[in-house]
Enzyme design. Structure first.
Site, PDB file in Angstrom:
ATOM      1  N   SER A 256      -2.917  16.232   4.056  1.00  0.00           N
ATOM      2  CA  SER A 256      -3.477  17.459   4.641  1.00  0.00           C
ATOM      3  C   SER A 256      -2.624  18.684   4.336  1.00  0.00           C
ATOM      4  O   SER A 256      -1.395  18.600   4.209  1.00  0.00           O
ATOM      5  CB  SER A 256      -3.589  17.316   6.160  1.00  0.00           C
ATOM      6  OG  SER A 256      -4.272  16.150   6.493  1.00  0.00           O
TER       7      SER A 256
ATOM      8  N   GLN B  80       2.543  10.020   4.822  1.00  0.00           N
ATOM      9  CA  GLN B  80       1.363  10.310   3.994  1.00  0.00           C
ATOM     10  C   GLN B  80       1.211  11.826   3.882  1.00  0.00           C
ATOM     11  O   GLN B  80       1.000  12.488   4.896  1.00  0.00           O
ATOM     12  CB  GLN B  80       0.149   9.692   4.700  1.00  0.00           C
ATOM     13  CG  GLN B  80      -1.174   9.901   4.039  1.00  0.00           C
ATOM     14  CD  GLN B  80      -2.316   9.515   4.994  1.00  0.00           C
ATOM     15  OE1 GLN B  80      -2.116   9.357   6.196  1.00  0.00           O
ATOM     16  NE2 GLN B  80      -3.511   9.361   4.458  1.00  0.00           N
ATOM     17  N   GLY B  81       1.324  12.370   2.666  1.00  0.00           N
ATOM     18  CA  GLY B  81       1.236  13.824   2.468  1.00  0.00           C
ATOM     19  C   GLY B  81      -0.102  14.206   1.868  1.00  0.00           C
ATOM     20  O   GLY B  81      -0.199  14.425   0.651  1.00  0.00           O
TER      21      GLY B  81
ATOM     22  N   GLU C 281      -7.187   3.227   5.690  1.00  0.00           N
ATOM     23  CA  GLU C 281      -6.830   3.851   6.965  1.00  0.00           C
ATOM     24  C   GLU C 281      -7.983   3.683   7.959  1.00  0.00           C
ATOM     25  O   GLU C 281      -7.774   3.495   9.141  1.00  0.00           O
ATOM     26  CB  GLU C 281      -6.541   5.337   6.724  1.00  0.00           C
ATOM     27  CG  GLU C 281      -5.857   6.026   7.885  1.00  0.00           C
ATOM     28  CD  GLU C 281      -5.328   7.415   7.513  1.00  0.00           C
ATOM     29  OE1 GLU C 281      -5.741   7.952   6.462  1.00  0.00           O
ATOM     30  OE2 GLU C 281      -4.516   7.938   8.279  1.00  0.00           O
TER      31      GLU C 281
END
Ligand SMILES: Cc1cc2nc3c(=O)[nH]c(=O)nc-3n(C[C@H](O)[C@H](O)[C@H](O)COP(=O)(O)OP(=O)(O)OC[C@H]3O[C@@H](n4cnc5c(N)ncnc54)[C@H](O)[C@@H]3O)c2cc1C
Length: 395
Positions: A130, A127-128, A245
């Site tokens: 931050s 998951q990109g 999430e």
């Protein structure tokens, strides 16, 4: 919600129980001393076996490789996995948050292309989201994507990407329009991690592992067909991912906690406190009972989250309650474990004095990140304050 299992759910449970009895490998717990990569390969093989047996993506649609069963059956699945002491899945983010995002926002072609391989663990996802200046304030992100014919050219950086080192694909949030307010102008794209210009650098955590990474992008080409949802409306897609999430991710965790709780009770029978087994110490008993009650509360809150998703199709902001609860509970539980195990609990494996190959030392250190990952406790409290309690928005 009625928590008793229906006849269908009981039949599902019995079929699963029989399958797990003959298929769960017995040597997972002995592999703590192996490298991160070797352990991950093992989990990929295990997930593939579950997939072949029809046990991956219990509530995902059948046409994309899932089982097409109910969310309640998904809950039963997690419970039975725990009872059977089964190893976890490898593709944690793919199954828990990115697959559900593609199901909710993706095109038919994207669903057919990506979902089956998430389930089989043939393609691992990260998951990109931050960046160095965009964590809690995710909308501040700067990683840019410029349209160039039939593809976007991506340049920028991401940070803290769990499983970045293992990932074949990444759900990436990029800025496609810098000239509009910051929540607008964002787009979610699916990035092939093998594309030229993607650089993955390890970040070492206090556990000693390099479980997460920094990602750098230098003129990385992403086809327009890989946009999820609408261009410049990526904020809604990203929030959808974060809701999963926070809302449903804890389902598997609750089982892990239960298993750890049972193990800690076993250890408290062996470890001494003031010259007698720790379980006989009134303070230890109080603390263990408190943890047990909280793990049970976590289970019930999870059922509430599932119940809402069954009714509405999407998790709600009350998932933030669950996020605060599982993360802070784990920190309290790991603290109790250290109090019971004393100095031995701090020894990391491999070492003959380490308890359970250093699992407890690792667990204590790793739990510190729980109140940061998937949004910090402060941010979750802001969400509850505003969206659940109706308090004024925080700035
Ligand atoms: C173990 C782990 C795994 C992770 N995995 C991923 C991943 O796979 N992919 C990914 O994209 N990211 C990942 N992250 C990053 C995570 O999402 C961010 O660290 C998190 O959102 C916080 O952002 P930040 O670190 O920039 O802290 P900041 O946003 O700079 O916050 C610093 C402090 O200020 C507080 N704060 C900030 N704003 C407010 C406010 N408005 N009100 C009150 N307090 C506030 C925060 O609570 C925090 O205590 C991971 C992090 C960890 C620890």
């Amino acid at each position: 919600m009625d928590l008793n299992l229906t006849a269908d759910e009981l039949a599902f449970r019995d079929e699963l129980r029989a399958w797990l009895k003959t298929n769960v490998p017995k040597d997972w717990d002995e592999r703590r001393e192996e490298s991160l990569e070797a352990r991950f390969d093992y989990l990929k093989r295990w997930q593939f076996k579950l997939y072949q047996g029809g046990w991956a993506g219990i509530s995902w649609p059948k046409e994309y490789g899932g089982r097409g069963a109910s969310l309640m059956q998904q809950v039963v699945f997690w419970q039975e996995m725990a009872l059977a002491n089964a190893p976890p899945f490898a593709n944690v983010l793919g199954l828990g948050i990115i697959g559900p995002t593609i199901i909710a926002f993706g095109t038919e072609a994207q669903k057919k292309r990506y979902l089956p391989k998430i389930l089989s663990a043939e393609e691992i996802w990260c998951q990109g989201f931050s960046e160095p200046d965009a964590g809690s304030d995710l909308a501040n992100l700067r990683c840019e994507a410029r349209l160039d014919g039939d593809h976007y050219m991506v340049n920028g950086q991401k940070v803290w990407n769990s499983y970045g080192w293992a990932a074949d694909w990444c759900e990436l949030v990029v800025r496609t329009d810098p000239n509009v307010p910051k929540h607008k102008g964002l787009t979610v794209v699916l990035l092939d991690m093998k594309t030229p210009g993607v650089e993955v650098r390890p970040l070492r955590q206090m556990t000693g592992e390099t479980e997460f990474n920094e990602l750098f992008f230098h003129d990385v080409k992403v086809p327009v067909a890989n946009v999820v949802g609408k261009v410049n409306e990526g904020w809604d897609v990203a929030i959808g991912t974060l809701m999963h999430e926070r809302g449903t991710f804890g389902a598997g965790l609750q089982i892990v906690y239960k298993r750890n709780m049972e193990r800690l009770i076993e250890l408290a029978r062996k470890f001494q406190r003031n010259g007698r087994p720790a379980v006989e110490d009134p303070l230890v008993r109080q603390k263990l009972a408190q943890c047990y009650a909280e793990i049970e509360i976590m289970r019930l809150n999870q059922m509430r989250a599932f119940s809402r998703i069954s009714a509405t199709g999407v998790p709600g902001p009350e998932g933030s309650i669950q996020k605060i609860f599982w993360s802070e509970l784990n920190q309290r539980f790991q603290q109790v474990a250290q109090e019971i195990l004393g100095p031995y609990g701090q020894i990391e494996g491999p070492d003959s004095h380490a308890v359970d190959n250093g699992m407890w030392a690792y667990g204590y250190l790793r739990s510190r990140g729980n109140t940061i990952e998937a949004g910090t406790s402060e941010i979750q409290r802001n969400i509850i304050g505003h969206f659940v309690l109706g308090l004024p928005k925080s700035y």
